[in-house]
Every structure is written in C-alpha cells, then in structure tokens.
Motif scaffolding. Structure first.
Motif, PDB file in Angstrom:
ATOM      1  N   VAL A  89     -54.917  35.643  35.595  1.00 33.98           N
ATOM      2  CA  VAL A  89     -53.598  36.383  35.785  1.00 33.98           C
ATOM      3  C   VAL A  89     -52.682  36.053  37.207  1.00 33.98           C
ATOM      4  O   VAL A  89     -51.580  35.783  36.981  1.00 33.98           O
ATOM      5  CB  VAL A  89     -53.706  37.774  35.650  1.00 33.98           C
ATOM      6  N   LEU A  90     -53.479  35.917  38.366  1.00 41.27           N
ATOM      7  CA  LEU A  90     -52.865  35.698  39.506  1.00 41.27           C
ATOM      8  C   LEU A  90     -52.390  34.230  39.453  1.00 41.27           C
ATOM      9  O   LEU A  90     -50.876  33.991  39.961  1.00 41.27           O
ATOM     10  CB  LEU A  90     -53.744  35.789  40.740  1.00 41.27           C
ATOM     11  N   LEU A  91     -52.965  33.479  39.145  1.00 40.94           N
ATOM     12  CA  LEU A  91     -52.515  31.953  38.998  1.00 40.94           C
ATOM     13  C   LEU A  91     -51.231  32.019  37.799  1.00 40.94           C
ATOM     14  O   LEU A  91     -50.373  31.099  38.321  1.00 40.94           O
ATOM     15  CB  LEU A  91     -53.472  30.977  38.487  1.00 40.94           C
ATOM     16  N   ASN A  92     -51.206  32.622  36.897  1.00 35.05           N
ATOM     17  CA  ASN A  92     -49.916  32.682  35.965  1.00 35.05           C
ATOM     18  C   ASN A  92     -48.957  33.231  36.868  1.00 35.05           C
ATOM     19  O   ASN A  92     -47.908  32.812  36.434  1.00 35.05           O
ATOM     20  CB  ASN A  92     -50.336  33.425  34.731  1.00 35.05           C
ATOM     21  N   ASP A  93     -49.045  34.290  37.488  1.00 36.17           N
ATOM     22  CA  ASP A  93     -48.088  34.933  38.094  1.00 36.17           C
ATOM     23  C   ASP A  93     -47.381  33.974  39.289  1.00 36.17           C
ATOM     24  O   ASP A  93     -46.096  34.012  39.458  1.00 36.17           O
ATOM     25  CB  ASP A  93     -48.308  36.402  38.765  1.00 36.17           C
ATOM     26  N   LEU A  94     -48.237  33.238  40.135  1.00 31.34           N
ATOM     27  CA  LEU A  94     -47.941  32.446  41.054  1.00 31.34           C
ATOM     28  C   LEU A  94     -46.862  31.310  40.487  1.00 31.34           C
ATOM     29  O   LEU A  94     -46.167  30.906  41.068  1.00 31.34           O
ATOM     30  CB  LEU A  94     -49.158  31.954  41.873  1.00 31.34           C
ATOM     31  N   THR A  95     -47.458  30.858  39.441  1.00 33.62           N
ATOM     32  CA  THR A  95     -46.945  29.696  38.669  1.00 33.62           C
ATOM     33  C   THR A  95     -45.481  30.215  38.082  1.00 33.62           C
ATOM     34  O   THR A  95     -44.436  29.444  38.379  1.00 33.62           O
ATOM     35  CB  THR A  95     -47.598  29.136  37.457  1.00 33.62           C
ATOM     36  N   THR A  96     -45.382  31.497  37.728  1.00 34.65           N
ATOM     37  CA  THR A  96     -44.165  32.057  37.174  1.00 34.65           C
ATOM     38  C   THR A  96     -42.968  32.031  38.328  1.00 34.65           C
ATOM     39  O   THR A  96     -41.870  31.878  38.367  1.00 34.65           O
ATOM     40  CB  THR A  96     -44.311  33.381  36.660  1.00 34.65           C
ATOM     41  N   ALA A  97     -43.540  32.349  39.466  1.00 35.95           N
ATOM     42  CA  ALA A  97     -42.815  32.583  40.713  1.00 35.95           C
ATOM     43  C   ALA A  97     -42.347  31.353  41.022  1.00 35.95           C
ATOM     44  O   ALA A  97     -41.238  31.178  41.462  1.00 35.95           O
ATOM     45  CB  ALA A  97     -43.519  33.129  41.874  1.00 35.95           C
ATOM     46  N   GLU A  98     -43.223  30.462  41.391  1.00 39.91           N
ATOM     47  CA  GLU A  98     -42.829  28.898  41.543  1.00 39.91           C
ATOM     48  C   GLU A  98     -41.713  28.164  40.677  1.00 39.91           C
ATOM     49  O   GLU A  98     -40.926  27.563  40.984  1.00 39.91           O
ATOM     50  CB  GLU A  98     -43.942  27.933  41.718  1.00 39.91           C
ATOM     51  N   ASP A  99     -42.077  28.566  39.094  1.00 40.25           N
ATOM     52  CA  ASP A  99     -41.168  28.091  38.247  1.00 40.25           C
ATOM     53  C   ASP A  99     -39.779  28.511  38.376  1.00 40.25           C
ATOM     54  O   ASP A  99     -38.892  27.999  38.035  1.00 40.25           O
ATOM     55  CB  ASP A  99     -41.610  28.315  36.738  1.00 40.25           C
ATOM     56  N   SER A 100     -39.581  30.013  39.009  1.00 43.41           N
ATOM     57  CA  SER A 100     -38.414  30.597  39.157  1.00 43.41           C
ATOM     58  C   SER A 100     -37.592  29.931  40.243  1.00 43.41           C
ATOM     59  O   SER A 100     -36.433  29.858  39.856  1.00 43.41           O
ATOM     60  CB  SER A 100     -38.500  32.080  39.410  1.00 43.41           C
ATOM     61  N   MET A 101     -38.325  29.363  41.028  1.00 49.22           N
ATOM     62  CA  MET A 101     -37.624  28.780  42.273  1.00 49.22           C
ATOM     63  C   MET A 101     -37.078  27.550  41.766  1.00 49.22           C
ATOM     64  O   MET A 101     -35.944  26.933  41.877  1.00 49.22           O
ATOM     65  CB  MET A 101     -38.655  28.335  43.408  1.00 49.22           C
TER      66      MET A 101
END
Length: 142
Positions: A77-89
């Motif tokens: 879940v944490l990895l997914n959330d970090l990836t989502t944040a990175e993808d938003s940038m």
C-alpha cells in the motif's frame, strides 16, 4: 489638457495593476523546483520498501513478533501511494507548458495560477506520503 492627463494617469494605474505572466510562471517554476527536492525522499522510501519486501525472512529474523503477511500488505500500500505521488508529479511535468505563445497576458496569468494550484496539490501529496513512510519506518528504529 486635464482630460488627457487624467486618461494617462488612469492608463498608468491600470497597467500597474496588471500582473505579468512571467512573474506567475517564475513562481510556478520555483515552487516546482522546491517540490522536486522531495522527489529524492520519495524514491529513497520506494527503494527501502522494495528492499524490505524482498527480504521478509530477514525482517522476521530481526523482529520475530512481526506478522509478515500484514507487513507485506502495508508495504504494498505504501509503495502504491508513493508511486501515485511520483506519477502525479510526472503527469504534471508532462502536461505543463511554459511557452504561452499566442495567449494574452491575462490568459497566461490564469494558466500559470491554475498550474500553481496543481503543483501545490502534488506538493501536498508528496508531503503526505513522505510522512506516512517516515511513520512506517519509525517503528523499526526502536
């Protein structure tokens, strides 16, 4: 003559109130650069989580009371959330267009104000995910 002076003064006053789009663009770029400073933390937490995920046996050996199935899910879940944040940038950067050729100053100012709001949302997401990752890793620093 007095009318002419009045018109000139009104014109000067109106132009003084006009915001130059370059100022807005520069603010967006400066804020982007600031947010990019957090990119390193995002990537570092992704790498640390990947390492933990790949070595659940080592984690279990160090922390025998740990429920590794639960930890795997939390890490994912944490990895997914970090990836989502990175993808938003990444998404914001790909869509951002600093060249406003063909747009009026007013249209350009509005565009850059909207982009500033978008990059501020990315910043909030970055900060949230960094805080979540720090909280997760803090339990291993006892």
């Amino acid at each position: 003559m007095n009318k002419l002076v009045g018109i000139v003064l009104i014109a000067l006053g109106a132009s003084a109130c006009t915001v130059d789009y370059k100022k807005e663009r520069d603010e967006v770029m400066q804020f982007h650069d600031l947010v990019m400073g957090d990119q390193t933390a995002i990537v570092n937490y992704q790498m640390k989580l990947d390492t933990l995920l790949k070595d659940m046996k080592g984690l279990k050996a160090k922390y025998p009371e740990l429920d590794t199935l639960k930890e795997k899910e939390t890490i994912k879940v944490l990895l997914n959330d970090l990836t989502t944040a990175e993808d938003s940038m990444n998404d914001w950067m790909h869509k951002f267009e600093p060249d406003v050729t063909g747009k009026s100053n007013e249209e350009s100012v509005q565009y850059f104000k909207a982009e500033k709001a978008k990059i501020q949302r990315v910043d909030s997401l970055y900060k949230k995910e960094i805080k979540s990752s720090e909280a997760y890793f803090s339990k291993f620093k006892k």
